[in-house]
Design an enzyme around this catalytic site. Structure first.
Site, PDB file in Angstrom:
ATOM      1  N   GLY A   1       0.884  -1.013   0.280  1.00 23.52           N
ATOM      2  CA  GLY A   1       0.356   0.004  -0.010  1.00 23.52           C
ATOM      3  C   GLY A   1       1.106   1.265   0.110  1.00 23.52           C
ATOM      4  N   SER A   2       0.421   1.942   0.619  1.00 18.85           N
ATOM      5  CA  SER A   2       0.965   3.205   0.703  1.00 18.85           C
ATOM      6  C   SER A   2       2.614   3.141   1.167  1.00 18.85           C
ATOM      7  CB  SER A   2      -0.064   4.427   1.480  1.00 18.85           C
ATOM      8  OG  SER A   2      -1.306   4.799   0.193  1.00 18.85           O
ATOM      9  N   VAL A   3       2.848   2.821   1.979  1.00 13.92           N
ATOM     10  CA  VAL A   3       4.082   3.127   2.802  1.00 13.92           C
ATOM     11  C   VAL A   3       5.385   2.652   1.487  1.00 13.92           C
ATOM     12  CG1 VAL A   3       5.574   2.164   3.727  1.00 13.92           C
ATOM     13  CG2 VAL A   3       3.868   2.070   4.541  1.00 13.92           C
TER      14      VAL A   3
ATOM     15  N   LYS B   1       4.983   4.148  -1.599  1.00 11.74           N
ATOM     16  CA  LYS B   1       5.499   6.151  -2.155  1.00 11.74           C
ATOM     17  C   LYS B   1       6.210   6.087  -1.292  1.00 11.74           C
ATOM     18  CE  LYS B   1       0.037   6.751  -2.069  1.00 11.74           C
ATOM     19  NZ  LYS B   1      -0.970   7.242  -1.414  1.00 11.74           N
TER      20      LYS B   1
END
Length: 748
Positions: free
Chosen positions: A327-329, A331
């Protein structure tokens, strides 16, 4: 008188010749066989004789000890005994006596003892292994009392884990043969095991000593010991908070956490919760898993399958063996790649209307109203998926894949633990296909449709913030011999420079704003410069198979952001609460972990002017909140919080809600009914200096409020305390101490 016919002389000669031939033939056969036995097959029969006459008794080598980085013992071997019977030395009457006594002493079946005592097919029979000293003493005393000669003990070794379940998924355990079965015990088994010795002695067919004396001893060589990079205290802090998180958020598929030194790759702590006690590794520790086994009938094939599955699950190290969609980690990696390749600049802007369309496929942002116009730092703070889809497209498939690989995400990290898995990722060709959104670059850019392990991810994040160097993570720091001398020191291993120091510095600046202004504010700790990134990922493969919409929530925290040293990643797999976002659930957990860990590691708080303006704060009511939300709320207010109890919801707090306490005070949050019994004694601080008073009060488990001249005055001593010394008060109670200047007192 009748005459007797006697053989004539020729007949006698023939008979004599025949007899002589028979004798010669017989001796010939004997001599031939003797020649064969002694000469031709002499070595063969000699070895058979030796094997029948010599008995070998093994001497167990002491398995090496496992220490944490500060010398605390995490795994150690101690002497135990195996109880043996020599059936040829035990009468039938004695067998009955032994059955009565040994069944009670050893806790074994009476018929089992009789069977062992009467089985004369073997020289000795093993009755029970791994017997502690007190039980072994009872065995010998019983045999001596009844004058039974056929009972003996053989020295053996048993593994103990003094801290129980602490770090069990990393340390592992040994099997019945004292060989490593999981974790470090398995990976370093040859290092820890040593070389067994033996005693060779002459015995007769009944296993007793021969008339002549022969004995040879070959000493055992003890195994080497290991010093881990793990810190027992840091590991305890991580374990405690993940245990609470699993309860308060009803995590269905376990939680994982890692704390790493980003400058060396040293693993300070690694855990999977629920886990197990390696002293009882085959016992199912998780109450939920244990309850599920009750649906099967013991002894059936279905029960055994379910039991084995439950065992393997609790032994499995989720941090290295279970890849997941980050997920967004992730990014952080997309951001680092975009900046390093100059595909994006900090000054670039991205417009988010609440969605982004790629080749006719519309993908929504978590904020349905959109973030509007935002620069790159704001896109990171907002964790905006459309913005990162645009960043991914600007990077391009080739560069994205190359940096994905350079950050170590296409290979195992090389950590010195068994069972490390490699994630699932897309080829350059798949990333380049804009018509297949779920396998395309745009979905990967915000952390979906591929899988990595938690260890792969935190290792890559460490490279993004430490100046750009990718280190190989490791768990063993030193190897010691049996005398404690250092045999080997494992140095940090830098694999490659992934991004520049300049890019890494920009990444750090942007990640800090995530905590101070953005989605990671629940990990904020006054006095510390914390950075990080939230993550909420959908389990797409599970949804495709079952239609169930389940999520993984995660947060990575980094500190201090002006010179990063520590990274902490927490991943909660399938929490069951409604508000399932990493920012609201995982971030507070990491914030709570860092609030404990950073002071312990000696990192001093440096408050901003704004933080200093209000040193006394209100201890707001946290009762009925989930424990980590309450702790996060208090931490943001500049207070420390300690969670006590096994529940997930706060039922009481001390000091009481509404109290005004100095910033930095510790609020005790009780999650069960243990509060009334948790009392401490108020120390006598009158006449003591500020440093001594502070130490006495804090060590007693109390909070302190300073009045009067203040402890920065070198002549100040405690003149008054508002609670009498010796009083029993709840832990965390606020003690007000008034200080006076002794020089002023003496001048009057």
């Amino acid at each position: 008188m009748a005459s007797t016919n006697l053989p004539d002389s020729s007949s006698r000669r023939r008979l004599l010749v025949v007899c002589l031939c028979i004798v010669v033939l017989g001796f010939g056969v004997v001599i031939y066989n003797l020649f064969g036995i002694q000469i031709t097959k002499g070595d063969f029969y000699q070895q058979r004789a030796i094997s029948q006459q010599l008995r070998t008794t093994p001497i167990t080598a002491n398995r090496g000890t496992i220490y944490d980085r500060n010398g605390n013992t995490l795994a150690v071997s101690a002497t135990v005994w195996t109880v043996l019977f020599s059936p040829h030395d035990i009468t039938d009457e004695e067998a009955v006596i032994l059955a009565d006594g040994m069944s009670e002493i050893l806790g074994v079946d009476r018929e089992f003892v009789i069977e062992k005592a009467k089985n004369k097919k073997n020289y000795y029979q093993i009755v029970k292994k791994k017997v502690e000293k007190d039980i072994a003493d009872q065995v010998i005393a019983f045999a001596a009392e009844h004058n039974i000669a056929g009972v003996s003990l053989q020295e053996d070794s048993k593994r103990y884990y003094p801290y129980g379940s602490l770090g069990s998924s990393v340390i592992g355990f040994v099997n019945e043969e004292n060989q490593g079965a999981y974790g470090i015990e398995s990976y370093y088994n040859s290092t820890l095991s040593g070389t067994p010795g033996k005693v060779v002695a002459a015995k007769n067919a009944w296993g007793t000593d021969m008339p002549f004396s022969y004995q040879e001893m070959y000493e055992a060589q003890d195994g080497l010991s290991l010093v881990l990079t793990m810190d027992e205290t840091v590991q305890h802090m991580l374990d405690k908070h993940l245990e609470t998180a699993v309860v308060e958020h009803k995590v269905r598929n376990r939680a994982a956490g890692i704390i790493m030194n980003v400058k060396t790759g040293e693993i300070l702590a690694m855990t999977t919760k629920p886990d197990f006690d390696p002293n009882e590794a085959y016992e199912i520790a998780d109450p939920v898993a244990k309850a599920a086994l009750e649906a099967y009938q013991k002894g059936t094939e279905e029960y055994e399958k379910a039991l084995n599955a439950a065992r393997f699950l609790q032994w499995n190290n989720k941090c290295i063996s279970e890849p997941y969609e980050p997920g967004s980690v992730f990014k952080i990696i997309t951001l680092s790649t975009g900046l390093e390749t100059a595909a994006v600049l900090p000054s670039n802007h991205f417009y988010c209307p609440g969605y982004y369309v790629v080749n006719g496929v519309r993908k929504g942002c978590w904020k349905t109203a959109g973030h509007g116009d935002q620069d790159l730092a704001a896109a990171v703070r907002n964790s905006c998926n459309p913005a990162f889809m645009m960043v991914g497209q600007r990077i391009g498939a080739n560069s994205f894949y190359d940096y994905f690989a350079n950050f170590g995400l296409t290979e195992a990290t090389g950590v010195d633990l068994p069972g490390e898995a490699i994630g699932a990722y897309h080829s350059k060709k798949a990333l380049s296909n804009p018509n297949d959104f779920e396998n395309s670059l745009t979905s990967c850019a915000f952390g979906q449709t591929f899988k990595v392990t938690p260890l792969q991810l935190i290792t890559a994040v460490a490279a993004a913030v430490n100046g750009g160097t990718l280190y190989e993570p490791h768990i063993v720091k030193q190897v010691l011999d049996s005398d404690g001398n250092i045999v080997q020191t494992i140095q940090p291993k830098a694999k490659r420079q992934v991004i520049s120091a300049e890019t890494s510095a920009i990444v750090c600046q942007m990640l800090e704003t995530v905590v101070t202004e953005g989605s990671g504010k629940n990990a904020y700790i006054p006095g510390y410069r914390i950075g990080g990134k939230t993550g909420t990922s959908e389990k797409i493969d599970l949804y495709d198979q079952t239609g169930e919409d389940r999520k993984i929530l995660s947060f990575v925290g980094i500190a201090p952001m002006d010179d990063p040293e520590i990274a902490c990643l927490v991943m909660l797999d399938e929490p069951t609460l409604v508000n399932e976002y990493g920012s609201t659930i995982a971030a507070p957990v990491v914030g709570s972990v860092l609030a404990d860990v950073l002071p312990y590691l000696g990192m001093e708080k440096v408050y901003t002017q704004e933080e200093l303006e209000n040193l006394d704060v209100l201890a707001e009511n946290q009762i009925s909140k989930v424990a980590h939300d309450a702790q996060s709320s208090l931490t943001r207010a500049g207070l420390n919080a300690k969670i006590i109890g096994g529940g997930g919801t706060v039922v009481s707090q001390i000091p009481a809600p509404g109290s005004t306490v100095p910033k930095g005070s510790t609020i005790m949050l009780y999650t069960d009914d243990s509060a009334p019994s948790d009392t401490v004694t108020v120390p006598d601080v009158i006449g003591k200096s500020g440093i001594v008073v502070n130490k006495l009060v804090l060590n007693a488990g109390l909070n302190i409020k300073i009045t009067g001249v203040g402890i920065e005055n070198e002549n100040a001593v405690a003149a008054k305390q508002d609670i009498a010394p010796g009083t029993q008060v709840p832990r965390g109670t606020l003690l007000t101490v008034d200080f006076a200047d002794t020089t002023l007192q003496n001048s009057f």
